[in-house]
Design a protein around this motif. Structure first.
Motif, PDB file in Angstrom:
ATOM      1  N   ASP A 186       0.893  -1.366  -0.637  1.00  0.00           N
ATOM      2  CA  ASP A 186      -0.351  -0.219  -0.056  1.00  0.00           C
ATOM      3  C   ASP A 186       1.131   1.624   0.220  1.00  0.00           C
ATOM      4  OD1 ASP A 186       1.488   0.786   2.289  1.00  0.00           O
ATOM      5  OD2 ASP A 186      -0.829  -1.022   3.564  1.00  0.00           O
TER       6      ASP A 186
ATOM      7  N   ARG B 223      -8.096   2.713  -5.561  1.00  0.00           N
ATOM      8  CA  ARG B 223      -7.466   2.247  -4.014  1.00  0.00           C
ATOM      9  C   ARG B 223      -6.463   3.723  -3.816  1.00  0.00           C
ATOM     10  NH1 ARG B 223      -6.419  -3.925  -4.562  1.00  0.00           N
ATOM     11  NH2 ARG B 223      -8.580  -4.489  -4.374  1.00  0.00           N
TER      12      ARG B 223
ATOM     13  N   ASP C  18      -7.743  -5.009   3.411  1.00  0.00           N
ATOM     14  CA  ASP C  18      -6.820  -5.339   3.526  1.00  0.00           C
ATOM     15  C   ASP C  18      -6.641  -5.275   4.873  1.00  0.00           C
ATOM     16  OD1 ASP C  18      -7.100  -2.559   4.158  1.00  0.00           O
ATOM     17  OD2 ASP C  18      -6.125  -1.560   2.578  1.00  0.00           O
TER      18      ASP C  18
END
Ligand SMILES: [Fe+2]
Length: 496
Positions: free
Chosen positions: A319, A412, A444
């Motif tokens: 991420d 995202r 996540d």
């Protein structure tokens, strides 16, 4: 061996660290430490924070070829400074990074660094990479075929390109300046203004700027901007914005069609500062089936591209939470309490976002429902009234609330705009054209994910309003002392 990537000396200095397993152990922005927006230099506190994540020896990888850039600057009538790596990076930074001790500094081609930042973080084993920015050393647009060889090393073959002064990014910056905004900073405001205007000047701008649409060749060097009264002193700024956006999208479509034809892959990796134009990005799905835009596709993200080229293989991408760490559990209970009592709350928790957008760890969050919340958030943000805020939503609910553009099953890192299906219910997060800059959050296990799940369980609403947590005129909050200053200044709780 660690691979330290650096982009600095122009604007938005960044530094990224990749370890010998291909994990991104740190990636951040100098501005968050120096508190100077778009800081072009690596400040000492930033370097010290990065060094905490380096275990063992490292190589240094710089994001462009300085001598190529100097040639372009000479050609453009600019005077490059004294020409040495020490001058480019800065003697203090050189010492702090112990670069002298590690010896050689590896340099990479600017657009290849953009390509690597995108491709080596992407889920694809093969992709067509498109890079569009203002300017690299000489390149302004490039198309690449990217793949991995049998040993897993990334291979880049350049298929097509355009060089300075043919530049979509420079055109957008010149028009940003034309309407009185700051170029290299406020292009996103020009993009937002475009929803309020009519593209009545797009043909005129095209006639003045573009020599050959199919080959994206310009007849003017827009590096120096345009005349203050270009299009007429009384030309409506919203119409100028709409016209610029239409022409930009037209040129991007031309490039994407070329890329699809030349690259022959269904996967697109898109990078360069122009990839931050989330309004234009809605057209990408007309040409490619799968799309990856790294959350930091501009020059600060090139620090990661340089480190990626040093490492050579696919990186482990998790991420964008890669910067300074405010340790501790994500403060879900405290945030919920503030949302119920005050409808609005700051969060400064975990690792800071790598990229220009707050994604939940340095965010001002609010209940997006109802007509009052936009003004309430704007009491702090003081942005132009016409600009909406962004929604952050549980990914599995996005299609119930937004019509995602083709090619984007998710967004995202706020890469694209989508039409809101219930604009009346959420006026604070909807623009004049009923679109929103959506951020979707997957399952996540992140703190922001858990918060959204709890918010949904208790309210039935799967989204929050999300805007960056920053003191006006400053970069995003980085550490707890920034959060304390924010709390004091705005009398708003920031949970950690
Ligand atoms: Fe760039």
């Amino acid at each position: 061996m660690n691979y330290v990537g650096i982009s600095c000396g122009f604007h938005d200095a960044g530094l990224s660290v990749v370890n010998d397993k291909g994990e991104i152990v740190f990636a951040g922005h100098s501005e968050r430490y120096s508190k100077y927006k778009h800081d072009k230099d690596l400040c000492v506190d930033f370097i010290k924070d990065a060094l905490r994540h380096i275990d063992g020896s490292f190589e240094l990888h710089y994001y462009e070829k300085p001598w190529l850039k100097a040639i372009r600057q000479l050609r453009a009538g600019q005077r490059p400074g004294p020409f040495s790596m020490s001058n480019i990076i800065g003697p203090a930074n050189m010492d702090a990074m112990a670069i002298k001790r590690t010896g050689k500094i590896h340099t990479h081609v600017h657009h290849k660094t953009h390509a690597a930042a995108g491709f080596q973080t992407s889920p694809f084993d093969r992709a067509t990479v498109v890079v569009i920015d203002a300017i690299g050393e000489m390149d302004s647009i490039s198309i690449w075929d990217a793949t991995y060889d049998s040993n897993g090393y990334a291979q880049y073959k350049k298929l097509w390109g355009r060089k300075y002064p043919n530049s979509i990014g420079m055109m957008y910056s010149a028009m940003t300046k034309r309407v009185g905004l700051h170029p290299m900073d406020e292009e996103y405001i020009l993009m937002g203004m475009s929803a309020y205007g009519k593209p009545i000047y797009s043909d005129k701008i095209s006639d003045e700027f573009i020599a050959d649409h199919n080959n994206v060749e310009f007849m003017r060097n827009l590096h120096v901007g345009v005349e203050d009264d270009f299009l007429g002193a009384d030309a409506d700024h919203m119409d100028i914005a709409a016209s610029t956006q239409v022409l930009t999208e037209h040129l991007i479509k031309t490039i994407m069609a070329k890329a699809r034809y030349l690259g022959q892959s269904k996967n697109l990796v898109y990078g360069g500062g122009v990839a931050l134009n989330c309004l234009a990005n809605r057209v990408l799905g007309d040409y490619f089936e799968n799309i990856w835009i790294m959350p930091n596709p501009g020059d600060a993200g090139n620090s990661l591209g340089a480190a990626a080229l040093g490492y050579g293989k696919k990186l482990t991408w998790t991420d964008a939470f890669l910067g300074h760490d405010i340790k501790g559990e994500y403060p879900i209970d405290d945030v919920m309490k503030e949302l119920y009592t005050n409808k609005m709350v700051g969060v400064a928790s975990g690792r800071a976002e790598f990229g220009p957008r707050a994604l939940g760890n340095r965010s001002l969050l609010a209940d997006p429902r109802g007509p009052e919340i936009k003004d309430k958030v704007n009491e702090i943000k003081r942005r132009q009234k016409f600009r909406p805020f962004a929604p952050i939503i549980l990914e599995e609910h996005v299609d119930d609330y937004f019509d995602m553009p083709r090619g984007f099953s998710n967004s995202r890192y706020m890469q694209v705009i989508a039409r809101c299906r219930h604009p009346d219910l959420f006026p604070a997060i909807v623009h004049a054209d009923n679109t929103s800059r959506v951020q979707t959050v997957p399952k996540d296990g992140s703190g922001i994910r858990k918060l959204l799940e709890r918010w949904y369980d208790e309210t039935g609403c799967p989204m929050l309003l999300n805007t960056s947590l920053n003191i006006r005129g400053e970069p995003m909050v980085n550490d707890r002392s920034d959060a304390d200053r924010f709390e004091k200044l705005y009398n708003l709780t920031v949970c950690s």
